[in-house]
Design an enzyme around this catalytic site. Structure first.
Site, PDB file in Angstrom:
ATOM      1  N   ASP A 354      20.081  88.627  39.093  1.00  0.00           N
ATOM      2  CA  ASP A 354      21.280  89.177  39.760  1.00  0.00           C
ATOM      3  C   ASP A 354      22.226  89.800  38.744  1.00  0.00           C
ATOM      4  O   ASP A 354      22.825  90.850  38.996  1.00  0.00           O
ATOM      5  CB  ASP A 354      22.033  88.059  40.499  1.00  0.00           C
ATOM      6  CG  ASP A 354      21.328  87.679  41.795  1.00  0.00           C
ATOM      7  OD1 ASP A 354      20.376  88.391  42.166  1.00  0.00           O
ATOM      8  OD2 ASP A 354      21.731  86.685  42.425  1.00  0.00           O
ATOM      9  N   GLU A 380      15.647  95.994  43.969  1.00  0.00           N
ATOM     10  CA  GLU A 380      16.017  96.510  42.644  1.00  0.00           C
ATOM     11  C   GLU A 380      15.877  98.027  42.619  1.00  0.00           C
ATOM     12  O   GLU A 380      15.627  98.633  41.596  1.00  0.00           O
ATOM     13  CB  GLU A 380      15.202  95.865  41.509  1.00  0.00           C
ATOM     14  CG  GLU A 380      13.830  95.337  41.817  1.00  0.00           C
ATOM     15  CD  GLU A 380      12.838  96.356  42.376  1.00  0.00           C
ATOM     16  OE1 GLU A 380      12.940  96.618  43.598  1.00  0.00           O
ATOM     17  OE2 GLU A 380      11.981  96.851  41.625  1.00  0.00           O
TER      18      GLU A 380
HETATM   19  N1  LIG Z   1      17.456  88.522  41.327  1.00  0.00           N
HETATM   20  C1  LIG Z   1      17.217  89.364  42.335  1.00  0.00           C
HETATM   21  N2  LIG Z   1      15.992  89.853  42.506  1.00  0.00           N
HETATM   22  C2  LIG Z   1      15.736  90.700  43.501  1.00  0.00           C
HETATM   23  C3  LIG Z   1      16.756  91.088  44.382  1.00  0.00           C
HETATM   24  N3  LIG Z   1      16.191  91.955  45.283  1.00  0.00           N
HETATM   25  C4  LIG Z   1      14.877  92.089  44.948  1.00  0.00           C
HETATM   26  N4  LIG Z   1      14.600  91.325  43.862  1.00  0.00           N
HETATM   27  C5  LIG Z   1      13.341  91.150  43.202  1.00  0.00           C
HETATM   28  O1  LIG Z   1      12.906  92.351  42.592  1.00  0.00           O
HETATM   29  C6  LIG Z   1      11.503  92.226  42.389  1.00  0.00           C
HETATM   30  C7  LIG Z   1      10.829  93.540  42.634  1.00  0.00           C
HETATM   31  O2  LIG Z   1       9.529  93.431  42.177  1.00  0.00           O
HETATM   32  P1  LIG Z   1       8.438  94.503  42.455  1.00  0.00           P
HETATM   33  O3  LIG Z   1       8.804  95.363  43.601  1.00  0.00           O
HETATM   34  O4  LIG Z   1       7.080  93.796  42.520  1.00  0.00           O
HETATM   35  O5  LIG Z   1       8.437  95.443  41.205  1.00  0.00           O
HETATM   36  P2  LIG Z   1       8.644  95.176  39.665  1.00  0.00           P
HETATM   37  O6  LIG Z   1       8.294  93.799  39.253  1.00  0.00           O
HETATM   38  O7  LIG Z   1      10.016  95.618  39.328  1.00  0.00           O
HETATM   39  O8  LIG Z   1       7.563  96.151  39.066  1.00  0.00           O
HETATM   40  P3  LIG Z   1       7.661  97.721  39.008  1.00  0.00           P
HETATM   41  O9  LIG Z   1       8.634  98.193  39.993  1.00  0.00           O
HETATM   42  O10 LIG Z   1       6.278  98.173  39.324  1.00  0.00           O
HETATM   43  O11 LIG Z   1       8.051  98.046  37.632  1.00  0.00           O
HETATM   44  C8  LIG Z   1      10.998  91.119  43.329  1.00  0.00           C
HETATM   45  O12 LIG Z   1      10.642  90.008  42.596  1.00  0.00           O
HETATM   46  C9  LIG Z   1      12.236  90.797  44.165  1.00  0.00           C
HETATM   47  O13 LIG Z   1      12.297  89.392  44.481  1.00  0.00           O
HETATM   48  C10 LIG Z   1      18.037  90.531  44.203  1.00  0.00           C
HETATM   49  O14 LIG Z   1      18.999  90.817  44.936  1.00  0.00           O
HETATM   50  N5  LIG Z   1      18.224  89.671  43.164  1.00  0.00           N
END
Ligand SMILES: Nc1nc2c(ncn2[C@@H]2O[C@H](COP(=O)(O)OP(=O)(O)OP(=O)(O)O)[C@@H](O)[C@H]2O)c(=O)[nH]1
Length: 457
Positions: A354, A380
């Protein structure tokens, strides 16, 4: 600037229209009663107020015609019955001829319709209405003509104001007379004539409630509500004060200076009370406006990063696409996705993740121009809207962002971002543009991350 059209309050418009009809009927009825008084020789019917001057037969005829004209001007009257303009011309004629008689001391017998012993005894031409009444009826006829033909709005409002000024002056002099002093130019104008004039002017103004001055009074706004409540009292308040002033002196025997002091206190207090009332309403309105702006802001903001949320982004994108279609204003969309964020979360926990999202929000804000808009698209993923940016400018902005991410001293380990850049084409929908930026983003990921790729148009 966008012009917001007038919104009328339907109930107020209906109320004004009904008032206008009631006034028309009332004026006709009172005028016919006065005429009956002249025909049947019943003085009380001609004076209406015991001990006061009689309303002359000519004035009663003019009022009856003006009332009828007002009635026939109403919307529900079939067009072939719309005789308002002609009747109003006759009203103006009656007033004008009498005025001519006064001005040039003529007596062609125009007003000798009924015997008028009181006038004869006083040495006045019998049956002739007073000069101020003749002047006012001339204006009333012209007002009726202009309202019923819906022409010369400014002139018609000016005439209405002059008539109101005559009525208020007349009522004020009656207030003085009531408090036992008699005199002034209105001494010969009967009180019912003044009241009928007041009603007639208001009735004519109310007959077209969505135009001119009455348009404000029927508006569905705070200003409209204020005008409906305050206009008539503020018109009549000075009359009441004149009456009180004279009453304090003549009946209670207060010295003039003391009476003036009381009236000054009363009028000052009344005006201050009105100002306070308006100010407190304005204050309440302003606070409500600020509250709803705050609520709107909350509804458009992403809580974690403080950036605009998806909803606000959708609205901003729609308005940029509209601007592009209407004015050919180009713009670019950048779609950003943090690299390997899942592993960041896995390694350092969601709270640390976060924190990265919050820092990302700050970095985006810091790299924006005032007209740019950054939003959290979800998880993200972030989006940037760059108004007026061409492909080269958008590419440059993306490189600047990549540098900002690389240069930032991240708490745990370096965080990078991949960016898809798309420039809006003239026939793009929101979905087309997002899809192109998304495709470019995945191309950046496939090419090894930590870079920007420009979408193929
Ligand atoms: N801490 C946190 N994590 C989040 C939030 N929203 C999404 N995520 C996390 O962001 C991550 C996104 O991962 P992926 O979409 O697999 O992509 P990545 O690991 O960034 O890999 P690439 O995009 O391919 O580089 C997931 O683990 C979600 O749980 C949030 O509000 N807070």
């Amino acid at each position: 600037m966008i012009a917001v059209p007038f919104h009328q309050n339907a109930a107020a418009v209906r109320g004004f229209a009904v008032f206008s009809r009631v006034v028309a009927v009332l004026i006709c009825t009172v005028a016919l009663v006065v005429l009956a008084g002249w025909c049947l020789d019943v003085p009380l019917l001609t004076t209406l107020v015991p001990g006061q001057h009689a309303m002359k037969a000519n004035a009663a005829i003019a009022f009856a015609l003006s009332g009828l004209a007002l009635f026939l001007t109403q919307d529900f009257v079939p067009p072939r019955w719309r005789l308002g303009p002609w009747l109003s011309i006759v009203v103006a004629g009656i007033g004008a001829v009498t005025l001519g008689e006064h001005l040039w001391s003529l007596d062609p017998g125009f007003d000798h319709l009924f015997d008028d012993p009181v006038a004869r005894a006083a040495g006045w031409p019998p049956g002739r209405m007073a000069a101020p009444a003749a002047f006012a009826l001339t204006l009333l006829g012209v007002l009726g003509l202009l309202v019923s033909t819906r022409r010369y709005l400014v002139l018609r409002e000016t005439i209405a104001m002059v008539l109101l000024a005559i009525v208020v002056s007349g009522l004020a002099s009656y207030a003085v007379a009531l408090a036992s002093k008699i005199g002034g130019p209105f001494a010969q104008v009967p009180l019912p004539t003044l009241l009928m004039l007041l009603l007639a002017v208001l009735g004519w103004l109310s007959s077209s409630p969505t135009t001119g001055l009455t348009r404000v009074a029927t508006a569905d706004t705070f200003g409209g509500a204020l005008a409906r409540r305050l206009l008539l009292p503020s018109l009549l308040l000075p009359v009441i004060f004149v009456f009180v002033l004279e009453l304090l002196q003549s009946l209670l025997g207060l010295p003039e200076t003391l009476a003036f002091a009381f009236v000054a206190l009363g009028s000052g207090g009344a005006v201050a009370g009105l100002v306070w009332w308006v100010a407190s309403l304005l204050d309440k309105l302003e606070r409500q406006r600020m509250e709803s702006a705050l609520l709107r802001n909350d509804a458009d903001t992403d809580v974690l990063t403080g950036l605009a949320n998806r909803r606000a982004f959708d609205g901003a994108l729609a308005s940029l696409l509209h601007g592009q279609r209407e004015r050919d204003n180009t713009f670019a969309l950048l779609m950003l996705d943090l690299d390997r964020f899942k592993s960041y979360n896995d390694d350092y926990g969601h709270l640390a993740g976060d924190q990265v999202l919050r820092i990302t929000g700050q970095l985006l804000r810091a790299s924006l121009r005032p007209s740019d808009r950054a939003a959290r698209y979800g998880g993200e993923e972030f989006v940037l809207l760059l108004p007026e940016a061409d492909a080269a400018g958008a590419r440059e902005a993306a490189e600047r962002l990549l540098r900002a991410f690389r240069d930032f001293a991240w708490p745990q380990r370096a965080v990078t971002v991949s960016i898809g850049v798309a420039q809006a084409a003239c026939d793009d929908t929101a979905a087309d543009l997002i899809q192109r930026a998304d495709k470019a983003l995945y191309a950046a990921k496939d090419a090894g991350r930590n870079q920007a790729v420009l979408a193929v148009p």
